[in-house]
Design an enzyme around this catalytic site. Structure first.
Site, PDB file in Angstrom:
ATOM      1  N   LYS A 136       2.541 -15.803   4.379  1.00  0.00           N
ATOM      2  CA  LYS A 136       2.804 -16.744   3.281  1.00  0.00           C
ATOM      3  C   LYS A 136       4.312 -16.929   3.194  1.00  0.00           C
ATOM      4  O   LYS A 136       4.931 -16.715   2.154  1.00  0.00           O
ATOM      5  CB  LYS A 136       2.207 -16.165   1.982  1.00  0.00           C
ATOM      6  N   TYR A 157       0.803  -1.224   0.000  1.00  0.00           N
ATOM      7  CA  TYR A 157       0.000   0.000   0.000  1.00  0.00           C
ATOM      8  C   TYR A 157       0.834   1.272   0.000  1.00  0.00           C
ATOM      9  O   TYR A 157       0.296   2.361   0.167  1.00  0.00           O
ATOM     10  CB  TYR A 157      -0.961  -0.018   1.200  1.00  0.00           C
ATOM     11  N   ASP A 189     -12.881  -8.593   4.481  1.00  0.00           N
ATOM     12  CA  ASP A 189     -14.151  -8.629   3.733  1.00  0.00           C
ATOM     13  C   ASP A 189     -14.784 -10.016   3.877  1.00  0.00           C
ATOM     14  O   ASP A 189     -15.995 -10.149   4.052  1.00  0.00           O
ATOM     15  CB  ASP A 189     -13.918  -8.326   2.247  1.00  0.00           C
ATOM     16  N   ASP A 227      -3.603 -18.755   2.599  1.00  0.00           N
ATOM     17  CA  ASP A 227      -4.606 -19.542   1.861  1.00  0.00           C
ATOM     18  C   ASP A 227      -5.366 -20.466   2.811  1.00  0.00           C
ATOM     19  O   ASP A 227      -6.594 -20.615   2.703  1.00  0.00           O
ATOM     20  CB  ASP A 227      -3.961 -20.313   0.698  1.00  0.00           C
ATOM     21  N   ASP A 279      -6.703  -6.851   4.439  1.00  0.00           N
ATOM     22  CA  ASP A 279      -7.763  -6.197   3.663  1.00  0.00           C
ATOM     23  C   ASP A 279      -8.698  -7.254   3.081  1.00  0.00           C
ATOM     24  O   ASP A 279      -9.926  -7.177   3.198  1.00  0.00           O
ATOM     25  CB  ASP A 279      -7.095  -5.378   2.543  1.00  0.00           C
TER      26      ASP A 279
END
Ligand code: ATP
Length: 340
Positions: free
Chosen positions: A171, A125, A232, A204, A228
């Site tokens: 990850k 970001y 959601d 994942d 982020d």
């Protein structure tokens, strides 16, 4: 009577509608709990850019800095120029996104109650994208300092929760250096919190396990982009974006905003659910309570949450929750219950 100054960014799309409903709920606190609010509208976002040439003028930055807290609705295409900039400028390093089963709202499992603690200042970001060899390279930054700070926040939070469990999501099997550093720092910080159990999960797997067994999570700490995306998903587990609040917290200041975006598809139709922003105001009150050592604010937050539950119980819901009420009707019903 303690008076707090709140900088209100009304945002774009559904922003003005949900802002009006939420400010109405805050207004209903007047005369109760010994607190009141001076809500100052501060221009920012798409509309501001069209009218003033900038999405975040200096005058708006000053007004935000002069307030006790900032209460923000979503902005549209100018999110990078407004909220992403504000997070970095004000060093709001912790993005806190709770997911909790609400009574009378469909939830994937009956007792979901976890919090995503998302690092808010770095990762992809920083906007460092460069054209290279006919394509584009995007730089992702992960630093020891920012990782240690967000991990410390997550462990402190877990110390005060019943389950006291932190899972670091990353990850590091692929991003060995960047996520490897984040994971390593989380392990180091975990050693300072022996009362909190610590585990790690690949992003994942986390995406899958949030669907498979969301009730098993307590505090998730992760880097900016994973946070982020997962938040959601997490919102959808407990009723969707219409009921998902969040906070951007720094050392001395904080901005409170719903998880969702400006939702242009439903803007101006009175369909937007204001509950995400109303519950966001509760996070703001809890933060004011902590930072100003003012228990009245925490009592006010509890009163609003109770009013939200009662409004939902009586079937006052927008269409995203299967109801027929408008944004303004839901806001007015919650405000009335708060004032009782
Ligand atoms: P952003 O990238 O800015 O976060 P987004 O592309 O994720 O935005 P949103 O604006 O968050 O999209 O909307 C996603 C979907 O959720 C849309 O269909 C929208 O109508 C719905 N939605 C978002 N917020 C609400 C709300 N408060 N009430 C009802 N529906 C909502």
């Amino acid at each position: 009577m303690t008076k707090y100054t709140i900088a209100l960014l009304e945002g774009d799309g559904i922003g003005p509608e949900i802002s009006a409903a939420s400010v109405g709920v805050l207004g209903a606190l007047k005369g109760r709990f010994g607190i009141s609010f001076e809500v100052r509208k501060v221009p920012a976002g798409d509309r501001c850019k069209a009218e003033m040439g900038e999405a975040l003028p200096d005058s708006s930055i000053s007004a935000i800095k002069e307030s006790d807290a900032c209460f923000k609705a979503p902005v549209g295409d100018t999110a990078a120029e407004t909220i992403v900039r504000l997070r970095q400028m004000l060093n709001l390093y912790a993005n806190i996104r709770p997911s909790k089963t609400l009574p009378h709202v469909p939830s994937l499992k009956p007792a979901i109650d976890f919090i995503i603690v998302r690092e808010n200042t770095e990762c992809l970001y920083r906007g460092m994208e460069f054209e290279f060899d006919g394509g584009v390279v995007a730089l992702r930054t992960i630093t020891r300092r920012a990782s240690a700070r967000i991990a410390a926040y997550a462990f402190e939070l877990a110390e005060h929760r019943r389950s006291k469990e932190v899972v670091a999501v990353h990850k590091s099997n692929v991003l060995r250096k960047s996520d490897g550093l984040f994971a390593q720092v989380c392990r180091e910080v975990s050693a300072q919190h022996p009362r909190v159990s610590f585990s790690e999960m690949l992003v994942d797997s986390a995406a899958m396990n949030l669907i498979r067994m969301p009730e098993k999570f307590d505090v998730i700490v992760t880097t900016n982009m994973y946070g982020d995306i997962l938040s959601d998903e997490a919102a959808q587990l407990v009723g969707g974006l219409g009921v998902a609040p969040s906070a951007n917290i720094g050392e001395n200041f904080a901005i409170f905003e719903p998880v969702h975006g400006a939702a242009p598809d439903i803007a101006g139709k009175g369909q937007a659910n204001p509950i995400a922003m109303v519950l966001t105001s509760c996070m703001m009150l809890d933060w004011l309570s902590q930072t100003h050592k003012d228990t009245s604010c925490a009592e006010a937050a509890a009163a609003i949450r109770g009013a939200v539950d009662r409004a939902l119980e009586s079937g006052i819901k927008t269409s995203d929750l299967g109801g027929v009420s408008t944004t303004a009707e839901v806001g007015a019903a919650i405000a009335k219950l708060v004032a009782q």
